[in-house]
Design an enzyme around this catalytic site. Sequence first.
Site, short mmCIF file in Angstrom:
data_model
loop_
_atom_site.label_atom_id
_atom_site.label_comp_id
_atom_site.label_asym_id
_atom_site.label_seq_id
_atom_site.Cartn_x
_atom_site.Cartn_y
_atom_site.Cartn_z
N ARG A 222 0.84 -1.20 0.00
CA ARG A 222 0.00 0.00 0.00
C ARG A 222 0.88 1.26 0.00
NH1 ARG A 222 -2.80 -3.79 -0.56
NH2 ARG A 222 -4.43 -4.59 0.82
N GLU B 256 -13.76 -15.66 6.92
CA GLU B 256 -13.63 -15.03 5.60
C GLU B 256 -13.11 -16.03 4.56
OE1 GLU B 256 -10.59 -12.01 5.18
OE2 GLU B 256 -11.59 -11.15 3.44
N LYS C 15 -17.54 -12.94 6.50
CA LYS C 15 -16.96 -11.92 5.61
C LYS C 15 -16.84 -12.54 4.24
CE LYS C 15 -13.26 -8.59 5.02
NZ LYS C 15 -12.49 -7.56 5.71
N SER D 109 -13.62 -5.77 -0.21
CA SER D 109 -13.72 -5.07 -1.50
C SER D 109 -12.98 -5.83 -2.60
CB SER D 109 -13.25 -3.62 -1.39
OG SER D 109 -11.94 -3.51 -0.91
N GLY D 110 -11.96 -6.58 -2.25
CA GLY D 110 -11.38 -7.56 -3.16
C GLY D 110 -10.62 -7.04 -4.37
N GLY D 111 -10.32 -5.74 -4.40
CA GLY D 111 -9.61 -5.20 -5.56
C GLY D 111 -10.54 -4.43 -6.51
N ARG E 111 -8.86 -2.03 0.99
CA ARG E 111 -8.38 -1.19 -0.12
C ARG E 111 -9.38 -0.12 -0.53
NH1 ARG E 111 -6.61 -6.23 -3.67
NH2 ARG E 111 -8.03 -7.20 -2.19
P1 13P Z 1 -10.07 -5.66 0.74
O1 13P Z 1 -11.28 -4.82 1.05
O2 13P Z 1 -8.89 -4.84 0.28
O3 13P Z 1 -10.38 -6.81 -0.16
O4 13P Z 1 -9.59 -6.27 2.10
C1 13P Z 1 -10.51 -6.79 2.98
C2 13P Z 1 -9.91 -7.89 3.73
O5 13P Z 1 -10.00 -7.91 4.93
C3 13P Z 1 -9.22 -8.95 2.99
O6 13P Z 1 -8.83 -9.96 3.86
#
Ligand code: 13P
Length: 328
Positions: A20, A165, A207, A249-251, A280
């Site tokens: 980041r 998650e 999640k 958010s996953g990218g 992110r």
């Molecule tokens: P992102 O929102 O960047 O995908 O990260 C969330 C998260 O906790 C991934 O493990």
Amino acid sequence: MAPGKGILAADESDATAGKRLAMVHLPNDAENRQDFRELLFTAPEIEQYLSGVILYDSSIKNFTDDGVPFPDILTAKGIVPGIKVDLGTTDLQGFKGEVVTQGLDGLTERFAEYYDLGARFAKWRAVITIDDEETPTDECITMNAILLARYAQIAQEAGIVPMVEPEVIYAGDHSIARAEQVTTRTLQILFQTLMNYKVDLEGLILKSSMVLAGDMNNEQSSPEQIANATLRTFHMSVPHEVGGIVFLSGGQTPKRATENLNAIAKLGEQPWPITFSYSRAIEEPVLMTWQGKPENIGEAQKMLLHVAKMNSLASLGQYDESKDSKLK
Ligand code: 13P
């Protein structure tokens, strides 16, 4: 899971925090990591939109410049500190490209320490990758589900709410239909395993990824398609007792993550409260505003408040894109 609030996932490992910081050409040193997190956690008013923040081993033990522990800063604002406890992934031998998550050893002792430091919920991330017709395998999904169940048992025993998650990875050229099939299968196996191992589903948060076509697929999904596919998946696989569902958010770009959450919320009330738990999609606009410069801290904190507010509105189905010029 309070209405109109969400969770900031500021739980990057030190290595991921470096990725980041590299986006704004800052070296990955402890000082820059601390400065960015201090900026996030001390931002005025964020408690209006954030109910929790997920920390990492090094940040839950870190302090502000004035010597206040990060979890104490959050608790004083009424924000619940959480902790990422998995130790990342390793290859699943014999299953090319598939991984399992590590970190069960010593978890009881680590939970006791994190509880003392203020953590009241935790996160464990499993990674499910869509590749060909055979990938992911049921063996990979099942192994990860068992590890998630074991982690969840230990968390509940420690008085800590487990967030489970299973991240179905967005990168790839798969269709939205394939993402739906894989996410449904993953969640069905996960919840069957959690029930088999007697995890208390009311005291657990899922999640999840949103169900959407891979980032390299030419046919990108609309927010309405994503909302329908995602909720269909949950209705096929997530028991109604589950305490809540939050999204990674996953990218996706910050704007897309917000629009898609909004489209999901617009489909009306569901058996579970649903909100965001982005890393992110929240942090990147803040980082871009900050650029590592002390004189930008105030503006960067205002950006955090804005992004959090837009996602709060989205979680209620009230995000109005035409009134938001900041999210890209
Ligand atoms: P992102 O929102 O960047 O995908 O990260 C969330 C998260 O906790 C991934 O493990």
